[in-house]
Design a protein around this motif. Structure first.
Motif, PDB file in Angstrom:
ATOM      1  N   TRP A  95      35.970  -7.187 100.238  1.00  0.00           N
ATOM      2  CA  TRP A  95      34.612  -6.357 100.511  1.00  0.00           C
ATOM      3  C   TRP A  95      33.542  -7.003 100.243  1.00  0.00           C
ATOM      4  CZ3 TRP A  95      36.672  -3.534 104.346  1.00  0.00           C
ATOM      5  CH2 TRP A  95      38.067  -3.055 104.036  1.00  0.00           C
TER       6      TRP A  95
ATOM      7  N   ARG B  77      41.650  -3.139 104.979  1.00  0.00           N
ATOM      8  CA  ARG B  77      41.916  -1.850 104.708  1.00  0.00           C
ATOM      9  C   ARG B  77      43.235  -1.405 103.913  1.00  0.00           C
ATOM     10  NH1 ARG B  77      39.256   1.411 109.472  1.00  0.00           N
ATOM     11  NH2 ARG B  77      39.790   3.017 108.781  1.00  0.00           N
TER      12      ARG B  77
ATOM     13  N   ILE C 153      32.013   2.875 104.683  1.00  0.00           N
ATOM     14  CA  ILE C 153      32.439   2.441 103.084  1.00  0.00           C
ATOM     15  C   ILE C 153      31.477   2.968 102.181  1.00  0.00           C
ATOM     16  CG2 ILE C 153      31.037   0.285 103.184  1.00  0.00           C
ATOM     17  CD1 ILE C 153      33.625  -0.906 101.641  1.00  0.00           C
TER      18      ILE C 153
ATOM     19  N   ARG D 137      36.423   9.450 104.253  1.00  0.00           N
ATOM     20  CA  ARG D 137      35.001   8.892 104.555  1.00  0.00           C
ATOM     21  C   ARG D 137      34.822   8.092 105.618  1.00  0.00           C
ATOM     22  NH1 ARG D 137      35.390   6.418  99.653  1.00  0.00           N
ATOM     23  NH2 ARG D 137      35.905   4.448 100.808  1.00  0.00           N
ATOM     24  N   GLN D 138      35.815   7.432 106.276  1.00  0.00           N
ATOM     25  CA  GLN D 138      35.688   6.501 107.265  1.00  0.00           C
ATOM     26  C   GLN D 138      34.871   6.938 108.504  1.00  0.00           C
ATOM     27  OE1 GLN D 138      36.676   3.483 106.666  1.00  0.00           O
ATOM     28  NE2 GLN D 138      37.710   4.466 104.769  1.00  0.00           N
TER      29      GLN D 138
ATOM     30  N   LEU E  67      45.226  -0.014  95.771  1.00  0.00           N
ATOM     31  CA  LEU E  67      44.722   1.298  94.827  1.00  0.00           C
ATOM     32  C   LEU E  67      45.908   2.224  94.694  1.00  0.00           C
ATOM     33  CD1 LEU E  67      41.411   1.458  96.818  1.00  0.00           C
ATOM     34  CD2 LEU E  67      41.590   1.464  94.086  1.00  0.00           C
TER      35      LEU E  67
ATOM     36  N   ASN F 184      33.329   5.723  92.485  1.00  0.00           N
ATOM     37  CA  ASN F 184      33.992   5.837  93.731  1.00  0.00           C
ATOM     38  C   ASN F 184      33.088   7.114  94.433  1.00  0.00           C
ATOM     39  OD1 ASN F 184      36.042   7.843  95.357  1.00  0.00           O
ATOM     40  ND2 ASN F 184      36.460   5.949  96.199  1.00  0.00           N
TER      41      ASN F 184
ATOM     42  N   ILE G 173      46.985   3.276  91.114  1.00  0.00           N
ATOM     43  CA  ILE G 173      46.383   4.754  90.367  1.00  0.00           C
ATOM     44  C   ILE G 173      47.870   5.330  89.716  1.00  0.00           C
ATOM     45  CG2 ILE G 173      47.325   5.830  92.520  1.00  0.00           C
ATOM     46  CD1 ILE G 173      44.356   6.756  90.324  1.00  0.00           C
TER      47      ILE G 173
ATOM     48  N   GLU H  10      39.400   8.968 100.810  1.00  0.00           N
ATOM     49  CA  GLU H  10      39.174   7.713 101.469  1.00  0.00           C
ATOM     50  C   GLU H  10      39.271   7.693 102.980  1.00  0.00           C
ATOM     51  OE1 GLU H  10      38.532   4.850  98.883  1.00  0.00           O
ATOM     52  OE2 GLU H  10      38.073   6.641  98.090  1.00  0.00           O
TER      53      GLU H  10
ATOM     54  N   ALA I 242      44.221  -0.231 100.280  1.00  0.00           N
ATOM     55  CA  ALA I 242      44.795   0.847 100.257  1.00  0.00           C
ATOM     56  C   ALA I 242      46.145   1.000  99.135  1.00  0.00           C
ATOM     57  CB  ALA I 242      44.857   1.791 101.428  1.00  0.00           C
TER      58      ALA I 242
ATOM     59  N   TRP J 102      44.063  11.276  97.491  1.00  0.00           N
ATOM     60  CA  TRP J 102      43.056  10.145  97.639  1.00  0.00           C
ATOM     61  C   TRP J 102      43.068   9.527  98.975  1.00  0.00           C
ATOM     62  CZ3 TRP J 102      39.383   8.100  94.739  1.00  0.00           C
ATOM     63  CH2 TRP J 102      39.360   8.357  93.629  1.00  0.00           C
TER      64      TRP J 102
HETATM   65  C1  HEM Z   1      43.128   4.922  92.842  1.00  0.00           C
HETATM   66  C2  HEM Z   1      42.903   5.610  93.748  1.00  0.00           C
HETATM   67  C3  HEM Z   1      42.650   5.446  95.226  1.00  0.00           C
HETATM   68  C4  HEM Z   1      43.287   5.300  96.185  1.00  0.00           C
HETATM   69  C5  HEM Z   1      44.749   5.671  96.289  1.00  0.00           C
HETATM   70  C6  HEM Z   1      42.449   4.890  97.170  1.00  0.00           C
HETATM   71  C7  HEM Z   1      43.095   4.796  98.617  1.00  0.00           C
HETATM   72  C8  HEM Z   1      42.340   4.291  99.654  1.00  0.00           C
HETATM   73  C9  HEM Z   1      42.644   4.277 100.798  1.00  0.00           C
HETATM   74  C10 HEM Z   1      43.835   4.955 101.544  1.00  0.00           C
HETATM   75  C11 HEM Z   1      41.548   3.267 101.548  1.00  0.00           C
HETATM   76  C12 HEM Z   1      41.943   2.978 103.083  1.00  0.00           C
HETATM   77  C13 HEM Z   1      40.803   3.959 103.928  1.00  0.00           C
HETATM   78  C14 HEM Z   1      40.618   3.582 105.254  1.00  0.00           C
HETATM   79  O1  HEM Z   1      40.388   2.281 105.552  1.00  0.00           O
HETATM   80  O2  HEM Z   1      41.200   4.311 106.139  1.00  0.00           O
HETATM   81  C15 HEM Z   1      40.715   2.974 100.305  1.00  0.00           C
HETATM   82  C16 HEM Z   1      39.547   2.183 100.747  1.00  0.00           C
HETATM   83  C17 HEM Z   1      38.721   1.771  99.968  1.00  0.00           C
HETATM   84  N1  HEM Z   1      38.497   2.240  98.675  1.00  0.00           N
HETATM   85 FE1  HEM Z   1      39.690   3.685  97.747  1.00  0.00          FE
HETATM   86  N2  HEM Z   1      40.977   4.674  96.752  1.00  0.00           N
HETATM   87  C18 HEM Z   1      41.165   4.964  95.477  1.00  0.00           C
HETATM   88  C19 HEM Z   1      39.969   4.819  94.454  1.00  0.00           C
HETATM   89  C20 HEM Z   1      39.103   3.969  94.807  1.00  0.00           C
HETATM   90  C21 HEM Z   1      38.149   3.833  93.947  1.00  0.00           C
HETATM   91  C22 HEM Z   1      37.843   4.327  92.469  1.00  0.00           C
HETATM   92  C23 HEM Z   1      36.922   2.816  94.532  1.00  0.00           C
HETATM   93  C24 HEM Z   1      35.865   2.223  94.110  1.00  0.00           C
HETATM   94  C25 HEM Z   1      35.290   2.174  93.078  1.00  0.00           C
HETATM   95  C26 HEM Z   1      37.558   2.240  95.913  1.00  0.00           C
HETATM   96  C27 HEM Z   1      36.926   1.839  96.732  1.00  0.00           C
HETATM   97  C28 HEM Z   1      37.686   1.397  98.049  1.00  0.00           C
HETATM   98  C29 HEM Z   1      37.114   0.512  98.874  1.00  0.00           C
HETATM   99  C30 HEM Z   1      35.868  -0.224  98.590  1.00  0.00           C
HETATM  100  C31 HEM Z   1      37.768   0.571 100.117  1.00  0.00           C
HETATM  101  C32 HEM Z   1      37.629  -0.192 101.386  1.00  0.00           C
HETATM  102  C33 HEM Z   1      36.670   0.273 102.318  1.00  0.00           C
HETATM  103  C34 HEM Z   1      37.005   1.673 103.147  1.00  0.00           C
HETATM  104  O3  HEM Z   1      38.194   1.691 103.406  1.00  0.00           O
HETATM  105  O4  HEM Z   1      36.134   2.497 102.956  1.00  0.00           O
HETATM  106  N3  HEM Z   1      38.874   3.301  95.881  1.00  0.00           N
HETATM  107  N4  HEM Z   1      40.927   3.417  99.339  1.00  0.00           N
END
Ligand code: HEM
Ligand code: HDD
Ligand code: HEM
Lengths: 331, 457
Positions: B80, B8, B385, B381-382, B15, B146, B19, B378, B12, B374
């Motif tokens: 993942w 994770r 996924i 949503r926890q 991403l 997303n 971004i 994200e 994070a 973001w």
């Molecule tokens: C670019 C901007 C984005 C940022 C800064 C961002 C940030 C994050 C963060 C902070 C997490 C960790 C959440 C946690 O585990 O507590 C995460 C998990 C994740 N994000 Fe994003 N996100 C972004 C966009 C996206 C997009 C567009 C997708 C998919 C198409 C995506 C797919 C995922 C996946 C697969 C995980 C891992 C599973 C999860 O923790 O739910 N993210 N992201």
């Protein structure tokens, strides 16, 4: 039909990546071998197109995870380590190239970029080839509990895969040298590229034979498989017949013919390999395999994929040729 | 750190890093299309200089965007696989369209950066615009993917199997539009304020510098317009979240108990143990209105969410406060900017020290808000996924030792960040030599010794 069409587009993308992206990677290798003298030529030749070339790989990746998600997830697990190494190589290569190219002036700080660019240009194709080797060889274990070494290391860290790694690296540098013959501005530079092209072609042949032997030794009857199929047999013969022809065009310095022939040669090798591999994607050590049929996503997904790819091809190919045309004319 | 946490964090971090470059890649082409268009129309040197100077910096950011995006594409599988195995064919569609957009972008970029002398002026301008359009499109596509994670649609989920897949319905899920809308404006807001801030700081040292004046003005114009749109689009997004993800909304607001009417909790520190928010400001009725458009509506609190489906409250709430806080500050600056610009009498204020300092201080606000936003989406949503379908822990890779790959990625990105700062400083230091409109004499100096001396300063 849709599955085959998608596979075809993917094959074409992979081919373009080998030829165009390969020429990019190879340029870094050649720069390492020939040193400072070739930096300018190389930067000039690849700077406008490297990003577009790179997208071919993205395309392959997207098609796999969209059309064959099970293949994508299996590869990502079983070949995690070499893929991660490829990735690290790409990070260093892309950034080092851009950093030095767009920096305000060249000074002593550039030697770090040079080093990173060259080292990663060499290592990335090597690991890419190793990954490909693992997919072909069939030592991947479907059982995740067989132990760390057996599951995550043995499938790719072996003689055959190392051979494939070297082959890919050499192939990329060969493609690049041929491409650069037409790009270098000095006679001395051209001479270097010509010598390199010829030597690497011969080395590739030898290495190819060695790989067949290594496959045999590793228990994969690759050579017999090539002989058993009319298509792959024909491609081996064709690729060999092209060698003297390519030598001649290099001698005569017929730039365009030479490029087309070498592209053709790569395509032929590709087709031969595809014929042998078809329809398997990933072969496991228990004899089973993930094939394009038992992993293909549903019809609705494929319909969308076909539409996206068709539209993409229709818009992108002309644009791509326009890009190359713009940069072919001398100003 | 276990594998799940490491994965994770790595996701994070990757991403969050990507971004930044993605947003620059979406917004800057439009800034440049504007300045280049001004140049084509007026022939003023400063606009041409700006376009060229920006494009040199942007070229570097673009490459880093492409590289870090490639990292993400691999990481979806490397980290993942359980997610990609099932989701790949459902949400592949936006990704395959995104692929096409990347191609257009990369091709147009090649022409834009290297084609100055090779294609005609208007063709060059169009290619710049195409870069921007395809950048925004690729952003929208990936945000649609997303959105699907937040609001899954386009399939039936029966006994752990995904059937009846409809990629079109998946792409146009309930969340895609509000998220894409808010995100696109956010890209312009963040980039606009960041660029304006940097030029404003330089302007402080050299008030007459036409180059930095115009740069500040153009970037702030874009940023300020977007800043006005942020609360509006954000409100749409919030109403949407209230409907489709009540758990996320409750975590954002740190609403431990269901209320009717619900008060808006501003700031404060949520305390999970006591189920209370300390030191917070409460505005009665406000949350009911903001979330549902009705002052007496019930807003679901965390008490109605099963314990094992609650997102982390502290992070989500703080991140939300940070986004709103930064958004509020930028909104005030934007309003002031339009007020000062609206009459010739007030316009000189825009060159006062205090104003330039303010803009300089605001440099990171947009990007802070963006990262915070973001985090809300994200983390809020926890533990899912795919919301209410697949848990994050069930999607993570079985490969051991992800901790090491996380540390490696962290180290590489930190190094690259430092190099980028170094490179940008070099560009900034030489601007006044390389561009006629950026110095008093209107000279262009390109000899290596002078440039080297300037870099040594
Ligand atoms: C670019 C901007 C984005 C940022 C800064 C961002 C940030 C994050 C963060 C902070 C997490 C960790 C959440 C946690 O585990 O507590 C995460 C998990 C994740 N994000 Fe994003 N996100 C972004 C966009 C996206 C997009 C567009 C997708 C998919 C198409 C995506 C797919 C995922 C996946 C697969 C995980 C891992 C599973 C999860 O923790 O739910 N993210 N992201
Ligand atoms: C410049 C950046 C910026 C600014 C000033 C704001 N936001 Fe934002 N916000 C984002 C940048 C952002 C973002 C990073 O772009 C997010 C993350 C996911 C998304 O779609 O947009 C986001 C998400 C996001 C969400 C969650 C959406 C979801 O999970 O689906 C809500 C409810 C808001 N925002 C609300 C607001 C409000 C009411 C603002 C009022 C000032 C605001 N945002 C300012
Ligand atoms: C899981 C999430 C993501 C993945 C897999 C991903 C993938 C990629 C890839 C592969 C590239 C490089 C394309 C090239 O070679 O030129 C890229 C660039 C880009 N991405 Fe992402 N991305 C993700 C998240 C995002 C988000 C959230 C946004 C914005 C909203 C975004 C917007 C962009 C843009 C605009 C570019 C072009 C940037 C540039 O060229 O500077 N991406 N992305």
């Amino acid at each position: 039909m849709m599955v085959e069409f998608v596979m075809l587009v993917m094959g074409v993308a992979l081919f373009f990546y080998t030829v165009l992206g390969g020429a990019d990677f190879g340029a870094g290798i050649i720069e390492m071998l020939t040193g400072e003298r070739s930096i300018r030529t190389i930067s000039k030749a690849i700077a406008p197109v490297w990003e577009a070339n790179h997208v071919w790989l993205i395309l392959v990746l997207v098609v796999i995870f969209n059309g064959f998600p099970k293949v994508f997830s299996t590869m990502s697990i079983m070949l995690h380590i070499p893929l991660l190494l490829v990735l690290v190589g790409m990070i260093f290569r892309g950034t080092a190239f851009t950093f030095r190219h767009y920096d305000v002036i060249e000074d002593s700080s550039h030697r770090y970029y040079h080093f990173c660019f060259r080292a990663s240009s060499l290592l990335t194709p090597f690991f890419l080839g190793m990954t490909l080797g693992a997919v072909i060889l069939g030592r991947i274990s479907p059982d995740l509990n067989a132990g760390f070494y057996a599951v995550f290391i043995a499938p790719w860290l072996n003689a055959f895969c190392i051979g494939m790694g070297l082959f890919t690296t050499l192939l990329f540098s060969y493609v690049s040298a041929v491409f650069l013959i037409g790009e270098v501005e000095t006679e001395e530079g051209r001479q270097i590229m010509i010598t390199y092209s010829k030597r690497s072609l011969i080395a590739l042949m030898l290495l190819g034979a060695l790989i067949m032997a290594l496959a045999e030794w590793s228990g994969l009857a690759l050579f017999q498989q090539f002989l058993a199929q009319p298509i792959s047999l024909a491609t081996i013969i064709l690729a060999t017949l092209l060698i003297p022809l390519i030598f001649r065009t290099i001698e005569k310095r017929q730039i365009n013919t030479m490029r087309v022939l070498v592209g053709g040669q790569v395509a032929v090798i590709f087709i031969g390999w595809a014929a042998v591999q078809f329809p398997d994607f990933i072969r496991f050590n228990d004899g089973t395999a993930l094939t394009i049929y038992n992993t293909a996503a549903g019809a609705a997904t494929f319909r969308q994929l076909v539409i996206a790819l068709t539209v993409g091809v229709l818009i992108i190919l002309p644009a791509f040729f326009y890009l190359f045309k713009v940069f072919k004319q001398k100003v | 750190m276990d594998v799940l946490t490491a994965a994770r964090m790595q996701m994070a971090f990757s991403l969050g890093w990507h971004i930044i470059f993605a947003c620059i890649g979406m917004a800057m082409p439009f800034f440049m299309a504007y300045t280049e268009w001004k140049w084509l129309k007026t022939g003023e040197q400063v606009y041409l200089d700006l376009t060229k100077a920006w494009s040199k910096g942007v070229a570097i950011f673009f490459a880093v965007g492409a590289v870090s995006g490639t990292v993400l594409a691999f990481e979806l599988g490397l980290l993942w696989p359980g997610f990609m195995e099932h989701a790949g064919d459902i949400i592949g569609m936006p990704f395959s369209w995104e692929g096409s957009a990347f191609f257009m972008e990369a091709i147009a970029l090649g022409i834009f950066l290297y084609g100055w002398n090779r294609v005609n002026k208007w063709m060059h301008w169009v290619s710049g615009l195409v870069v921007g359009i395809s950048g925004v499109l690729s952003g929208i596509f990936v945000v649609a993917a997303n959105g699907w994670m937040n609001s899954p649609s386009g399939f039936d989920y029966v006994n752990g199997e995904f059937t009846n897949i409809d990629p079109v319905a998946a792409m146009f899920n309930d969340a895609w539009f509000t998220q894409a809308l808010h995100m696109t404006f956010a890209a312009f807001c963040a980039t606009g304020f960041a660029v304006a801030g940097v030029h404003a700081i330089l302007l402080l040292k050299d008030k007459d510098n036409l180059f930095h004046r115009k740069a500040t003005q153009v970037a702030l114009l874009f940023g300020a317009i977007a800043a006005l749109a942020m609360p509006i689009t954000g409100d749409i997004a919030a109403k949407d979240v209230a409907k489709r993800q009540p758990a996320k909304l409750a975590a954002m607001e740190a609403l431990y108990h269901t209320e009717r009417p619900a008060s808006l909790i501003i700031g404060g520190i949520p305390n999970d143990e006591r189920q209370e928010v300390d030191y917070a400001l409460r505005i009665p009725y406000a949350l009911s209105f903001l979330a549902h458009g009705d002052f007496n509506a019930e807003v679901i609190g965390l008490d109605q969410i099963p314990d094992d489906e609650e997102p982390p409250v502290l992070i989500t709430h703080l991140a939300f406060q940070i986004m709103i806080g930064c958004g509020g500050l930028m909104l005030l600056i934007a309003l002031a900017f339009f007020w000062f610009s609206s009459s010739a009498k007030r316009r000189p204020i825009l060159l006062r020290n205090w104003w330039l300092k303010l803009i300089g201080l605001a440099t990171p606000l947009g990007f802070i808000a963006l990262e915070a936003g973001w985090t809300v989406t994200e983390v809020g949503r926890q533990p899912w996924i795919i919301y209410e379908v697949m848990r994050t822990k069930d999607a993570v890779t079985p490969v051991p030792g992800i901790q090491y790959s996380f540390i490696m990625i962290l180290a590489i990105y930190t190094l690259l960040t430092l190099v980028l700062i170094f490179l940008m400083r070099r560009q900034i230091k030489t601007v006044s030599l390389l561009y006629a409109s950026a110095n008093k004499e209107g000279k262009v100096v390109k000899d290596k010794a002078t440039l080297e001396a300037a870099l040594k300063e």
